[in-house]
Design a protein around this motif. Structure first.
Motif, short mmCIF file in Angstrom:
data_model
loop_
_atom_site.label_atom_id
_atom_site.label_comp_id
_atom_site.label_asym_id
_atom_site.label_seq_id
_atom_site.Cartn_x
_atom_site.Cartn_y
_atom_site.Cartn_z
N UNK A 116 50.62 16.59 39.95
CA UNK A 116 50.48 17.62 38.50
C UNK A 116 49.18 18.41 38.53
N UNK A 117 48.29 18.01 38.71
CA UNK A 117 46.52 19.05 38.67
C UNK A 117 47.27 19.17 39.76
N UNK A 118 46.91 19.26 40.88
CA UNK A 118 47.43 20.46 41.59
C UNK A 118 48.76 21.51 41.11
N UNK A 119 49.26 21.18 40.55
CA UNK A 119 50.50 22.19 40.16
C UNK A 119 49.79 22.88 38.82
N UNK A 120 48.77 22.24 37.97
CA UNK A 120 48.58 23.70 38.00
C UNK A 120 47.79 25.36 37.89
N UNK A 121 47.40 25.22 38.78
CA UNK A 121 46.80 26.19 39.59
C UNK A 121 48.49 27.17 39.74
N UNK A 122 49.20 26.91 40.22
CA UNK A 122 50.86 27.54 40.62
C UNK A 122 50.75 28.07 38.66
N UNK A 123 50.37 26.71 37.96
CA UNK A 123 51.34 27.53 36.45
C UNK A 123 50.01 28.13 36.22
N UNK A 124 48.83 28.15 36.04
CA UNK A 124 48.02 29.28 35.70
C UNK A 124 47.93 30.67 36.81
N UNK A 125 48.82 30.56 37.37
CA UNK A 125 48.97 32.01 38.34
C UNK A 125 50.83 32.69 37.98
N UNK A 126 51.58 31.63 37.23
CA UNK A 126 53.07 31.97 36.86
C UNK A 126 52.90 32.73 35.02
N UNK A 127 51.35 31.71 34.13
CA UNK A 127 51.72 31.92 33.16
C UNK A 127 50.90 33.97 33.02
N UNK A 128 49.84 33.57 34.08
CA UNK A 128 48.79 35.10 33.67
C UNK A 128 50.05 36.21 34.66
N UNK A 129 51.21 35.99 35.81
CA UNK A 129 51.54 36.79 35.59
C UNK A 129 53.45 37.50 35.00
N UNK A 130 53.17 36.67 33.68
CA UNK A 130 54.07 35.97 32.62
C UNK A 130 53.71 37.06 31.99
N UNK A 131 52.75 37.15 31.86
CA UNK A 131 51.73 37.90 30.55
C UNK A 131 51.89 39.60 31.16
N UNK A 132 51.78 39.41 32.81
CA UNK A 132 51.25 41.39 32.78
C UNK A 132 52.87 41.77 32.72
N UNK A 133 54.07 41.20 33.10
CA UNK A 133 55.09 41.77 33.25
C UNK A 133 55.83 41.70 31.59
N UNK A 134 55.41 41.54 30.97
CA UNK A 134 55.86 41.29 29.21
C UNK A 134 55.41 42.69 29.28
N UNK A 135 53.68 42.79 29.19
CA UNK A 135 52.70 43.96 29.27
C UNK A 135 53.94 45.04 29.59
N UNK A 136 54.08 45.33 30.34
CA UNK A 136 55.25 46.18 31.54
C UNK A 136 56.31 46.84 30.92
N UNK A 137 56.56 45.31 29.96
CA UNK A 137 58.40 46.13 29.02
C UNK A 137 59.36 45.20 29.38
N UNK A 138 59.20 43.97 30.26
CA UNK A 138 60.12 43.13 30.84
C UNK A 138 60.14 41.79 29.47
N UNK A 139 60.10 41.64 28.54
CA UNK A 139 59.27 40.34 27.81
C UNK A 139 60.63 39.35 27.99
N UNK A 140 61.94 40.23 28.16
CA UNK A 140 62.63 39.28 28.26
C UNK A 140 63.07 38.18 29.51
N UNK A 141 62.67 39.03 31.26
CA UNK A 141 62.32 38.49 31.62
C UNK A 141 61.23 37.86 33.02
N UNK A 142 60.17 38.02 31.62
CA UNK A 142 58.51 38.04 32.61
C UNK A 142 58.70 36.47 33.63
N UNK A 143 59.25 35.67 33.23
CA UNK A 143 58.98 34.46 33.82
C UNK A 143 59.50 34.50 34.87
N UNK A 144 60.83 34.97 34.99
CA UNK A 144 61.32 34.91 35.91
C UNK A 144 60.69 35.75 37.19
N UNK A 145 60.25 37.32 36.74
CA UNK A 145 59.25 38.08 37.70
C UNK A 145 58.37 37.05 38.59
#
Length: 187
Positions: A116-145
């Protein structure tokens, strides 16, 4: 660099190159050039050093993401930094796979409590990438992207390592850049 820091760096590298299970205290101590007794002064168990290595990777990843935030003018630029990490590390990826993916996979197979601790590395990337996709205008599917991009990068790393094919990484990174351009064009 302190002895403890050198141990962490050596363990991190050996866990990546050989795997957690196949790395011994003796190998880490030898890589640092210290006795096993000196090693035990800093870390009592292999799990102690694993926890420290995971935290070390999390800290380094946070620093890298913060750097990308500062350096990238647009969310697209920042996402390209993530994609380009495959190119920057292609020789290591070809030889050993992705450091995050290989560690997570190994700990899951071992049913290790630190998975679970190691998975936090993926969660960190996922959260950061989601934020970038929100800023790109894809708020509804940011996490999916974000998950799609993570899956693509993991697949590229796995197949490049399995087939020992660095050219594959280059081709797939070009495809990811094209995909990102299409995401940027159609929010």
């Amino acid at each position: 660099m302190s002895t403890r820091e050198r141990i962490i760096e050596a363990a991190d590298q050996l866990f990546y190159e050989q795997g957690f299970e196949h790395t011994s205290f003796a190998q880490i101590a030898q890589a640092v050039g210290i006795s096993r007794g000196n090693f035990y002064y800093h870390f009592r168990t292999k799990d102690d050093i694993l926890d420290t290595v995971i935290n070390h990777r999390l800290q380094r990843t946070n620093v890298m993401l913060e750097h990308w935030e500062v350096e990238g003018e647009t969310p697209s630029d920042r996402i390209r930094s993530f994609i380009n990490i495959l190119i920057m590390n292609r020789a290591k990826i070809k030889r050993f796979g992705c450091p995050v993916g290989t560690l997570c996979s190994e700990l899951i197979k071992l049913d290790h409590p630190a998975q679970g601790d190691a998975k936090e590395l993926f969660i960190l990337f996922r959260t950061w990438l989601s934020r970038q996709f929100v800023q790109l205008g894809h708020a509804e599917k940011a996490d999916e992207l974000a998950m799609h991009l993570l899956a693509q990068s993991q697949g590229i790393a796995t197949l490049a390592s399995a087939f020992q094919d660095e050219a594959f990484i280059n081709r797939e990174v070009d495809r990811l850049h094209d995909w990102l351009t299409s995401c940027t064009a159609t929010p």
